[in-house]
Design an enzyme around this catalytic site. Structure first.
Site, PDB file in Angstrom:
ATOM      1  N   HIS A  10       8.176  -6.583  16.245  1.00  0.00           N
ATOM      2  CA  HIS A  10       8.382  -7.937  16.767  1.00  0.00           C
ATOM      3  C   HIS A  10       7.079  -8.722  16.663  1.00  0.00           C
ATOM      4  O   HIS A  10       6.295  -8.806  17.607  1.00  0.00           O
ATOM      5  CB  HIS A  10       8.864  -7.894  18.221  1.00  0.00           C
ATOM      6  CG  HIS A  10       9.427  -9.195  18.693  1.00  0.00           C
ATOM      7  ND1 HIS A  10      10.736  -9.343  19.084  1.00  0.00           N
ATOM      8  CD2 HIS A  10       8.867 -10.425  18.816  1.00  0.00           C
ATOM      9  CE1 HIS A  10      10.955 -10.600  19.439  1.00  0.00           C
ATOM     10  NE2 HIS A  10       9.818 -11.279  19.284  1.00  0.00           N
ATOM     11  N   HIS A  12       5.846 -12.491  14.805  1.00  0.00           N
ATOM     12  CA  HIS A  12       6.196 -13.684  14.038  1.00  0.00           C
ATOM     13  C   HIS A  12       5.051 -14.087  13.113  1.00  0.00           C
ATOM     14  O   HIS A  12       3.878 -13.930  13.451  1.00  0.00           O
ATOM     15  CB  HIS A  12       6.529 -14.831  14.987  1.00  0.00           C
ATOM     16  CG  HIS A  12       7.777 -14.606  15.774  1.00  0.00           C
ATOM     17  ND1 HIS A  12       9.027 -14.891  15.289  1.00  0.00           N
ATOM     18  CD2 HIS A  12       7.975 -14.087  17.020  1.00  0.00           C
ATOM     19  CE1 HIS A  12       9.941 -14.586  16.191  1.00  0.00           C
ATOM     20  NE2 HIS A  12       9.322 -14.096  17.258  1.00  0.00           N
ATOM     21  N   HIS A 198      17.024 -12.541  18.680  1.00  0.00           N
ATOM     22  CA  HIS A 198      16.432 -12.657  20.006  1.00  0.00           C
ATOM     23  C   HIS A 198      17.537 -12.837  21.050  1.00  0.00           C
ATOM     24  O   HIS A 198      18.617 -13.341  20.756  1.00  0.00           O
ATOM     25  CB  HIS A 198      15.509 -13.872  20.086  1.00  0.00           C
ATOM     26  CG  HIS A 198      14.206 -13.723  19.386  1.00  0.00           C
ATOM     27  ND1 HIS A 198      14.097 -13.292  18.091  1.00  0.00           N
ATOM     28  CD2 HIS A 198      12.932 -13.970  19.803  1.00  0.00           C
ATOM     29  CE1 HIS A 198      12.821 -13.269  17.743  1.00  0.00           C
ATOM     30  NE2 HIS A 198      12.087 -13.675  18.764  1.00  0.00           N
ATOM     31  N   GLU A 201      15.471 -13.227  27.096  1.00  0.00           N
ATOM     32  CA  GLU A 201      14.144 -13.488  27.652  1.00  0.00           C
ATOM     33  C   GLU A 201      14.189 -14.784  28.450  1.00  0.00           C
ATOM     34  O   GLU A 201      13.969 -14.782  29.656  1.00  0.00           O
ATOM     35  CB  GLU A 201      13.063 -13.572  26.577  1.00  0.00           C
ATOM     36  CG  GLU A 201      11.672 -13.727  27.225  1.00  0.00           C
ATOM     37  CD  GLU A 201      10.525 -13.893  26.232  1.00  0.00           C
ATOM     38  OE1 GLU A 201       9.440 -13.381  26.529  1.00  0.00           O
ATOM     39  OE2 GLU A 201      10.722 -14.544  25.192  1.00  0.00           O
ATOM     40  N   ASP A 279       4.790 -10.134  19.594  1.00  0.00           N
ATOM     41  CA  ASP A 279       5.473 -11.428  19.513  1.00  0.00           C
ATOM     42  C   ASP A 279       4.605 -12.487  18.832  1.00  0.00           C
ATOM     43  O   ASP A 279       4.691 -12.673  17.615  1.00  0.00           O
ATOM     44  CB  ASP A 279       5.911 -11.854  20.905  1.00  0.00           C
ATOM     45  CG  ASP A 279       7.045 -12.867  20.895  1.00  0.00           C
ATOM     46  OD1 ASP A 279       7.449 -13.279  19.807  1.00  0.00           O
ATOM     47  OD2 ASP A 279       7.522 -13.241  21.983  1.00  0.00           O
ATOM     48  N   ASP A 280       3.758 -13.172  19.577  1.00  0.00           N
ATOM     49  CA  ASP A 280       2.916 -14.254  19.040  1.00  0.00           C
ATOM     50  C   ASP A 280       1.500 -14.132  19.596  1.00  0.00           C
ATOM     51  O   ASP A 280       1.114 -14.879  20.511  1.00  0.00           O
ATOM     52  CB  ASP A 280       3.497 -15.620  19.416  1.00  0.00           C
ATOM     53  CG  ASP A 280       4.843 -15.889  18.784  1.00  0.00           C
ATOM     54  OD1 ASP A 280       4.911 -15.921  17.547  1.00  0.00           O
ATOM     55  OD2 ASP A 280       5.828 -16.063  19.534  1.00  0.00           O
TER      56      ASP A 280
END
Length: 338
Positions: A10, A12, A198, A201, A279-280
Protein backbone atom coordinates in the site's frame (compact mmCIF):
# COMPACT_ATOMS: atom_id res chain seq x y z
CA UNK A 1 12.92 -4.14 11.94
CA UNK A 2 14.70 -3.15 8.74
CA UNK A 3 16.06 -6.71 8.69
CA UNK A 4 12.61 -8.31 8.72
CA UNK A 5 11.76 -9.39 5.14
CA UNK A 6 8.44 -8.00 4.02
CA UNK A 7 6.36 -6.82 1.08
CA UNK A 8 4.92 -3.34 0.69
CA UNK A 9 1.42 -3.45 -0.76
CA UNK A 10 0.00 0.00 0.00
CA UNK A 11 2.12 2.83 -1.38
CA UNK A 12 0.85 5.54 -3.72
CA UNK A 13 3.04 6.87 -6.51
CA UNK A 14 2.93 10.59 -5.69
CA UNK A 15 2.74 9.92 -1.97
CA UNK A 16 5.91 7.83 -2.10
CA UNK A 17 8.05 10.86 -3.01
CA UNK A 18 10.81 12.03 -0.74
CA UNK A 19 10.13 15.53 0.48
CA UNK A 20 13.50 16.62 -0.90
CA UNK A 21 12.50 15.31 -4.31
CA UNK A 22 9.22 17.19 -4.45
CA UNK A 23 11.05 20.37 -3.47
CA UNK A 24 13.65 19.87 -6.20
CA UNK A 25 10.98 19.14 -8.81
CA UNK A 26 9.05 22.23 -7.76
CA UNK A 27 12.17 24.36 -8.16
CA UNK A 28 12.93 22.81 -11.56
CA UNK A 29 9.44 23.49 -12.89
CA UNK A 30 8.96 26.88 -11.23
CA UNK A 31 6.16 25.76 -8.94
CA UNK A 32 5.53 27.27 -5.53
CA UNK A 33 4.77 24.68 -2.90
CA UNK A 34 2.55 25.19 0.15
CA UNK A 35 4.46 25.92 3.36
CA UNK A 36 3.41 22.52 4.69
CA UNK A 37 5.70 20.89 2.12
CA UNK A 38 8.55 23.36 2.60
CA UNK A 39 9.04 24.63 6.13
CA UNK A 40 6.35 22.82 8.14
CA UNK A 41 6.95 19.22 7.04
CA UNK A 42 5.47 16.80 7.86
CA UNK A 43 2.23 18.73 7.55
CA UNK A 44 -0.35 18.85 10.28
CA UNK A 45 -3.43 17.49 8.61
CA UNK A 46 -6.90 18.36 9.80
CA UNK A 47 -9.30 15.54 10.57
CA UNK A 48 -10.02 14.04 7.16
CA UNK A 49 -13.17 12.32 8.32
CA UNK A 50 -14.86 15.66 7.69
CA UNK A 51 -14.95 17.41 4.31
CA UNK A 52 -12.69 20.32 5.30
CA UNK A 53 -9.95 18.01 6.57
CA UNK A 54 -10.03 15.89 3.44
CA UNK A 55 -9.88 19.03 1.29
CA UNK A 56 -6.64 20.09 3.02
CA UNK A 57 -5.10 16.66 2.50
CA UNK A 58 -6.17 16.59 -1.15
CA UNK A 59 -4.86 20.12 -1.76
CA UNK A 60 -1.39 19.14 -0.53
CA UNK A 61 -1.45 15.91 -2.52
CA UNK A 62 -2.46 17.78 -5.67
CA UNK A 63 0.33 20.33 -5.09
CA UNK A 64 2.90 17.54 -4.94
CA UNK A 65 1.45 15.74 -7.95
CA UNK A 66 1.62 18.96 -10.00
CA UNK A 67 5.41 18.87 -9.66
CA UNK A 68 5.64 15.63 -11.66
CA UNK A 69 5.89 16.90 -15.23
CA UNK A 70 8.16 14.67 -17.26
CA UNK A 71 9.15 11.12 -17.98
CA UNK A 72 12.35 11.53 -15.98
CA UNK A 73 10.38 12.84 -13.01
CA UNK A 74 8.25 9.70 -13.10
CA UNK A 75 11.23 7.40 -13.43
CA UNK A 76 12.95 9.09 -10.51
CA UNK A 77 9.94 8.47 -8.28
CA UNK A 78 9.98 4.75 -9.10
CA UNK A 79 13.74 4.48 -8.50
CA UNK A 80 13.60 6.30 -5.17
CA UNK A 81 10.54 4.41 -3.94
CA UNK A 82 12.31 1.14 -4.68
CA UNK A 83 15.54 2.27 -3.01
CA UNK A 84 13.68 3.42 0.10
CA UNK A 85 11.87 0.11 0.36
CA UNK A 86 15.07 -1.88 -0.08
CA UNK A 87 16.55 0.05 2.85
CA UNK A 88 13.56 -1.04 4.95
CA UNK A 89 13.75 -4.73 4.15
CA UNK A 90 11.09 -4.94 1.46
CA UNK A 91 11.53 -7.75 -1.04
CA UNK A 92 8.52 -6.76 -3.13
CA UNK A 93 6.72 -3.46 -3.80
CA UNK A 94 3.34 -2.99 -5.46
CA UNK A 95 3.31 0.70 -6.35
CA UNK A 96 -0.15 2.17 -6.89
CA UNK A 97 -0.54 4.66 -9.72
CA UNK A 98 -3.37 6.48 -11.48
CA UNK A 99 -1.85 7.19 -14.92
CA UNK A 100 -4.43 9.87 -15.72
CA UNK A 101 -2.63 12.16 -13.28
CA UNK A 102 0.55 12.23 -15.37
CA UNK A 103 -0.84 11.62 -18.84
CA UNK A 104 -0.90 15.30 -19.94
CA UNK A 105 2.89 15.55 -19.68
CA UNK A 106 3.90 12.32 -21.43
CA UNK A 107 1.36 11.86 -24.21
CA UNK A 108 -1.49 9.91 -22.64
CA UNK A 109 -2.41 7.30 -20.09
CA UNK A 110 -0.75 4.45 -21.97
CA UNK A 111 2.70 6.11 -22.13
CA UNK A 112 2.32 7.20 -18.50
CA UNK A 113 1.75 3.63 -17.35
CA UNK A 114 4.43 2.19 -19.63
CA UNK A 115 7.03 4.60 -18.24
CA UNK A 116 6.31 3.39 -14.71
CA UNK A 117 6.36 -0.26 -15.79
CA UNK A 118 9.62 0.13 -17.70
CA UNK A 119 11.38 1.75 -14.77
CA UNK A 120 9.94 -0.91 -12.45
CA UNK A 121 11.57 -3.57 -14.63
CA UNK A 122 14.87 -1.73 -14.59
CA UNK A 123 15.06 -1.34 -10.82
CA UNK A 124 13.91 -4.93 -10.33
CA UNK A 125 16.80 -6.18 -12.46
CA UNK A 126 19.16 -5.43 -9.57
CA UNK A 127 17.68 -8.38 -7.71
CA UNK A 128 17.31 -6.40 -4.48
CA UNK A 129 13.56 -5.92 -4.82
CA UNK A 130 10.78 -6.70 -7.23
CA UNK A 131 8.57 -3.77 -8.20
CA UNK A 132 5.15 -4.26 -9.75
CA UNK A 133 2.26 -1.87 -10.34
CA UNK A 134 -1.33 -1.52 -9.20
CA UNK A 135 -3.42 0.68 -11.51
CA UNK A 136 -5.86 2.70 -9.43
CA UNK A 137 -9.06 4.41 -10.54
CA UNK A 138 -10.42 7.38 -8.61
CA UNK A 139 -13.79 7.46 -6.90
CA UNK A 140 -13.88 11.18 -7.74
CA UNK A 141 -14.23 10.39 -11.45
CA UNK A 142 -16.91 8.73 -13.54
CA UNK A 143 -17.06 4.92 -13.34
CA UNK A 144 -16.62 4.75 -17.11
CA UNK A 145 -13.09 6.10 -16.65
CA UNK A 146 -12.48 3.25 -14.21
CA UNK A 147 -13.43 0.80 -16.95
CA UNK A 148 -10.94 2.43 -19.31
CA UNK A 149 -8.21 2.09 -16.70
CA UNK A 150 -9.20 -1.51 -16.01
CA UNK A 151 -8.80 -2.35 -19.70
CA UNK A 152 -5.42 -0.64 -19.74
CA UNK A 153 -4.38 -2.57 -16.65
CA UNK A 154 -5.60 -5.83 -18.18
CA UNK A 155 -3.55 -5.18 -21.31
CA UNK A 156 -0.39 -4.98 -19.19
CA UNK A 157 -1.33 -7.71 -16.73
CA UNK A 158 1.30 -10.20 -15.63
CA UNK A 159 2.79 -11.91 -12.63
CA UNK A 160 6.36 -10.64 -12.67
CA UNK A 161 8.16 -7.49 -11.60
CA UNK A 162 7.46 -4.73 -14.07
CA UNK A 163 3.92 -5.95 -14.76
CA UNK A 164 0.54 -4.68 -13.65
CA UNK A 165 -0.53 -7.08 -10.92
CA UNK A 166 -3.56 -5.35 -9.45
CA UNK A 167 -6.43 -2.91 -9.90
CA UNK A 168 -7.55 -0.52 -7.19
CA UNK A 169 -9.99 2.23 -6.31
CA UNK A 170 -8.80 5.18 -4.25
CA UNK A 171 -9.59 8.72 -3.13
CA UNK A 172 -12.43 10.01 -0.94
CA UNK A 173 -14.57 7.05 0.15
CA UNK A 174 -17.56 9.35 0.53
CA UNK A 175 -17.72 9.96 -3.23
CA UNK A 176 -19.25 7.59 -5.72
CA UNK A 177 -21.19 4.38 -5.10
CA UNK A 178 -19.10 1.23 -4.76
CA UNK A 179 -21.53 -0.77 -6.91
CA UNK A 180 -20.99 1.60 -9.85
CA UNK A 181 -17.36 0.46 -10.09
CA UNK A 182 -18.19 -3.25 -10.18
CA UNK A 183 -18.01 -3.49 -14.01
CA UNK A 184 -14.44 -2.11 -13.96
CA UNK A 185 -13.46 -4.66 -11.34
CA UNK A 186 -15.05 -7.42 -13.41
CA UNK A 187 -12.72 -6.48 -16.28
CA UNK A 188 -9.73 -6.62 -13.96
CA UNK A 189 -10.89 -9.93 -12.46
CA UNK A 190 -11.10 -11.56 -15.90
CA UNK A 191 -7.51 -10.46 -16.53
CA UNK A 192 -6.36 -12.23 -13.37
CA UNK A 193 -5.45 -9.03 -11.53
CA UNK A 194 -5.58 -8.69 -7.76
CA UNK A 195 -8.56 -6.55 -6.76
CA UNK A 196 -7.42 -4.05 -4.15
CA UNK A 197 -9.92 -1.21 -3.54
CA UNK A 198 -9.78 1.21 -0.62
CA UNK A 199 -12.50 1.13 2.01
CA UNK A 200 -13.19 1.43 5.71
CA UNK A 201 -10.91 4.30 6.70
CA UNK A 202 -12.93 7.49 6.23
CA UNK A 203 -16.19 5.56 6.39
CA UNK A 204 -17.26 2.85 8.80
CA UNK A 205 -17.88 -0.87 8.66
CA UNK A 206 -20.72 -0.60 6.16
CA UNK A 207 -18.30 0.65 3.50
CA UNK A 208 -16.20 -2.47 4.04
CA UNK A 209 -19.29 -4.66 3.67
CA UNK A 210 -20.29 -2.90 0.45
CA UNK A 211 -16.78 -3.40 -0.89
CA UNK A 212 -16.95 -7.12 -0.10
CA UNK A 213 -20.37 -7.51 -1.67
CA UNK A 214 -19.88 -5.51 -4.86
CA UNK A 215 -16.18 -5.83 -5.71
CA UNK A 216 -15.18 -9.25 -4.27
CA UNK A 217 -11.69 -7.96 -3.38
CA UNK A 218 -8.50 -9.84 -2.68
CA UNK A 219 -7.31 -7.05 -0.39
CA UNK A 220 -8.85 -3.88 0.99
CA UNK A 221 -6.83 -0.73 1.46
CA UNK A 222 -7.22 0.16 5.15
CA UNK A 223 -10.44 -1.59 6.24
CA UNK A 224 -9.68 -0.83 9.88
CA UNK A 225 -13.18 0.35 10.67
CA UNK A 226 -14.54 -3.13 10.02
CA UNK A 227 -14.00 -3.59 13.77
CA UNK A 228 -16.98 -1.30 14.38
CA UNK A 229 -19.29 -4.18 13.40
CA UNK A 230 -18.30 -7.69 14.54
CA UNK A 231 -20.33 -9.25 11.73
CA UNK A 232 -18.40 -7.26 9.14
CA UNK A 233 -15.08 -8.17 10.73
CA UNK A 234 -16.12 -11.83 10.67
CA UNK A 235 -17.10 -11.49 7.00
CA UNK A 236 -13.64 -10.11 6.15
CA UNK A 237 -12.00 -13.00 7.97
CA UNK A 238 -14.26 -15.58 6.33
CA UNK A 239 -13.51 -14.16 2.89
CA UNK A 240 -9.77 -14.36 3.55
CA UNK A 241 -9.35 -10.75 2.44
CA UNK A 242 -6.07 -9.12 3.44
CA UNK A 243 -6.40 -5.68 5.03
CA UNK A 244 -3.67 -3.18 4.16
CA UNK A 245 -3.44 -1.44 7.52
CA UNK A 246 -1.62 1.91 7.56
CA UNK A 247 -1.37 3.19 11.15
CA UNK A 248 0.47 6.38 10.17
CA UNK A 249 -2.29 7.30 7.76
CA UNK A 250 -5.03 6.53 10.29
CA UNK A 251 -3.50 8.88 12.86
CA UNK A 252 -2.44 11.64 10.45
CA UNK A 253 -5.92 11.79 8.94
CA UNK A 254 -7.59 11.85 12.33
CA UNK A 255 -9.37 8.52 12.06
CA UNK A 256 -7.75 7.68 15.40
CA UNK A 257 -6.27 10.19 17.82
CA UNK A 258 -3.12 8.15 18.47
CA UNK A 259 -1.38 5.02 17.22
CA UNK A 260 -2.45 3.19 20.36
CA UNK A 261 -6.07 3.42 19.20
CA UNK A 262 -5.49 1.70 15.84
CA UNK A 263 -7.35 -1.63 16.22
CA UNK A 264 -4.58 -3.75 14.74
CA UNK A 265 -4.64 -6.40 17.44
CA UNK A 266 -8.41 -6.81 17.21
CA UNK A 267 -8.12 -7.34 13.48
CA UNK A 268 -5.35 -9.92 13.86
CA UNK A 269 -7.19 -11.77 16.64
CA UNK A 270 -10.25 -12.01 14.37
CA UNK A 271 -8.15 -14.07 11.97
CA UNK A 272 -7.88 -11.40 9.28
CA UNK A 273 -4.64 -11.39 7.25
CA UNK A 274 -2.85 -8.04 7.54
CA UNK A 275 -0.21 -6.28 5.45
CA UNK A 276 1.16 -3.05 6.91
CA UNK A 277 1.60 -0.14 4.52
CA UNK A 278 2.91 3.43 4.58
CA UNK A 279 0.26 4.84 2.18
CA UNK A 280 1.64 8.36 1.53
CA UNK A 281 4.95 8.96 3.36
CA UNK A 282 5.31 12.36 1.72
CA UNK A 283 2.32 13.69 3.65
CA UNK A 284 2.31 11.45 6.71
CA UNK A 285 6.03 11.63 7.47
CA UNK A 286 6.52 7.92 8.13
CA UNK A 287 7.56 4.99 5.97
CA UNK A 288 7.07 1.25 6.21
CA UNK A 289 9.37 0.41 9.11
CA UNK A 290 7.59 3.05 11.19
CA UNK A 291 4.37 1.07 10.75
CA UNK A 292 6.06 -2.01 12.19
CA UNK A 293 7.38 0.15 15.02
CA UNK A 294 3.82 1.30 15.68
CA UNK A 295 2.74 -2.35 15.81
CA UNK A 296 5.52 -3.02 18.32
CA UNK A 297 4.27 -0.11 20.43
CA UNK A 298 0.83 -1.72 20.40
CA UNK A 299 2.40 -4.67 22.20
CA UNK A 300 3.08 -7.05 19.32
CA UNK A 301 6.07 -9.30 19.92
CA UNK A 302 8.57 -10.68 17.40
CA UNK A 303 6.37 -13.63 16.49
CA UNK A 304 3.44 -11.32 15.79
CA UNK A 305 5.59 -8.94 13.76
CA UNK A 306 6.80 -11.92 11.74
CA UNK A 307 3.15 -12.86 11.20
CA UNK A 308 2.51 -9.40 9.77
CA UNK A 309 5.49 -9.74 7.45
CA UNK A 310 4.21 -13.14 6.29
CA UNK A 311 0.79 -11.59 5.74
CA UNK A 312 2.30 -8.99 3.45
CA UNK A 313 4.23 -11.60 1.45
CA UNK A 314 1.31 -14.00 1.19
CA UNK A 315 -1.12 -11.21 0.26
CA UNK A 316 1.14 -9.98 -2.53
CA UNK A 317 1.35 -11.04 -6.17
CA UNK A 318 5.10 -11.69 -6.01
CA UNK A 319 6.35 -14.75 -7.95
CA UNK A 320 6.09 -17.96 -5.93
CA UNK A 321 9.85 -18.63 -5.86
CA UNK A 322 10.56 -15.17 -4.47
CA UNK A 323 7.77 -15.58 -1.93
CA UNK A 324 9.09 -18.92 -0.70
CA UNK A 325 12.57 -17.47 -0.28
CA UNK A 326 11.28 -14.42 1.58
CA UNK A 327 9.08 -16.52 3.87
CA UNK A 328 12.06 -18.69 4.72
CA UNK A 329 14.01 -15.55 5.56
CA UNK A 330 11.18 -14.39 7.85
CA UNK A 331 11.55 -17.68 9.74
CA UNK A 332 15.30 -17.15 9.94
CA UNK A 333 14.75 -13.60 11.26
CA UNK A 334 12.48 -14.94 13.95
CA UNK A 335 14.99 -17.64 14.94
CA UNK A 336 17.90 -15.20 15.17
CA UNK A 337 18.65 -14.13 18.76
CA UNK A 338 18.02 -10.45 19.41
Amino acid sequence: MQDLPKAHLHLHFTGSMRVGTVRELAATHGIRLPDALVSEWPPRLAKATDERGWFRFQRLYDAARACVRSEEDMRRIVREAAADDVAEGSRWLELQVDPTSYAPFVGGITPALEIVLDEARKVSASGEIGVAVVVAASRMRHPLEARTLARLAAHHAGDEAGDVVGFGLSNDERRGAVADFAPAFAIARRAGLALVPHGGELLGAQSVMETLEHLDPDRIGHGVRSVEDPQVLDAVAEAGVTLEVCPGSNVALGVYAAAGEVPLRRIIEAGVPVALGADDPLLFGSRLVAQYAAARDLGLDDAELARLARGSLEGSRMPSALRRAALADVDAWLDTPA
